[in-house]
Design a protein around this motif. Structure first.
Motif, PDB file in Angstrom:
ATOM      1  N   ILE A   1      12.977   2.002  -4.440  1.00 14.58           N
ATOM      2  CA  ILE A   1      11.584   1.658  -4.754  1.00 14.58           C
ATOM      3  C   ILE A   1      11.248   0.273  -4.184  1.00 14.58           C
ATOM      4  O   ILE A   1      10.205   0.084  -3.561  1.00 14.58           O
ATOM      5  N   VAL A   2      12.140  -0.677  -4.390  1.00 15.18           N
ATOM      6  CA  VAL A   2      11.933  -2.023  -3.850  1.00 15.18           C
ATOM      7  C   VAL A   2      11.877  -1.975  -2.325  1.00 15.18           C
ATOM      8  O   VAL A   2      11.001  -2.573  -1.698  1.00 15.18           O
ATOM      9  N   GLY A   3      12.806  -1.236  -1.708  1.00 12.70           N
ATOM     10  CA  GLY A   3      12.899  -1.171  -0.251  1.00 12.70           C
ATOM     11  C   GLY A   3      11.711  -0.508   0.424  1.00 12.70           C
ATOM     12  O   GLY A   3      11.413  -0.785   1.581  1.00 12.70           O
ATOM     13  N   LEU A   4      11.017   0.369  -0.285  1.00 13.03           N
ATOM     14  CA  LEU A   4       9.850   1.039   0.304  1.00 13.03           C
ATOM     15  C   LEU A   4       8.734   0.057   0.626  1.00 13.03           C
ATOM     16  O   LEU A   4       8.022   0.222   1.606  1.00 13.03           O
ATOM     17  N   ASP A   5       8.579  -0.946  -0.231  1.00 15.31           N
ATOM     18  CA  ASP A   5       7.564  -1.987  -0.030  1.00 15.31           C
ATOM     19  C   ASP A   5       6.188  -1.395   0.271  1.00 15.31           C
ATOM     20  O   ASP A   5       5.478  -1.839   1.164  1.00 15.31           O
ATOM     21  N   VAL A   6       5.822  -0.344  -0.462  1.00 18.86           N
ATOM     22  CA  VAL A   6       4.533   0.327  -0.234  1.00 18.86           C
ATOM     23  C   VAL A   6       3.498   0.005  -1.314  1.00 18.86           C
ATOM     24  O   VAL A   6       2.343   0.385  -1.193  1.00 18.86           O
ATOM     25  N   PHE A   7       3.923  -0.667  -2.365  1.00 17.33           N
ATOM     26  CA  PHE A   7       3.003  -0.982  -3.440  1.00 17.33           C
ATOM     27  C   PHE A   7       2.408  -2.368  -3.216  1.00 17.33           C
ATOM     28  O   PHE A   7       3.127  -3.320  -2.920  1.00 17.33           O
TER      29      PHE A   7
END
Length: 73
Positions: free
Chosen positions: A42-48
């Motif tokens: 979730i952190v690695g996606l950096d989409v939020f």
């Protein structure tokens, strides 16, 4: 009596504030070794992004929260 179980994933925002992601009805036998890689993904996606702030910048901790509701009237 009503009993509910949630999994609370705790993160730090890019501003250092606390942010929770709560999942209803999780599998009750999840371990840290199963949860940590998911949080890191979730952190690695950096989409939020909320007004320039990443609410899921750092994976902090996770916990089960059990809630019991007993009607009395």
């Amino acid at each position: 009596m009503e009993k509910t179980l949630t999994l609370e994933l705790k993160f730090k925002t890019s501003e250092g504030k606390n942010k929770n992601l709560t999942l209803r009805n999780p599998a009750a036998e999840l371990t840290a070794s199963a949860i940590k890689p998911v949080m890191e993904t979730i952190v690695g996606l950096d989409v939020f992004d909320i007004e320039g702030v990443n609410p899921y910048s750092i994976a902090d901790s996770a916990r089960y929260v059990e809630r019991i509701i007993t009607d009395i009237l």
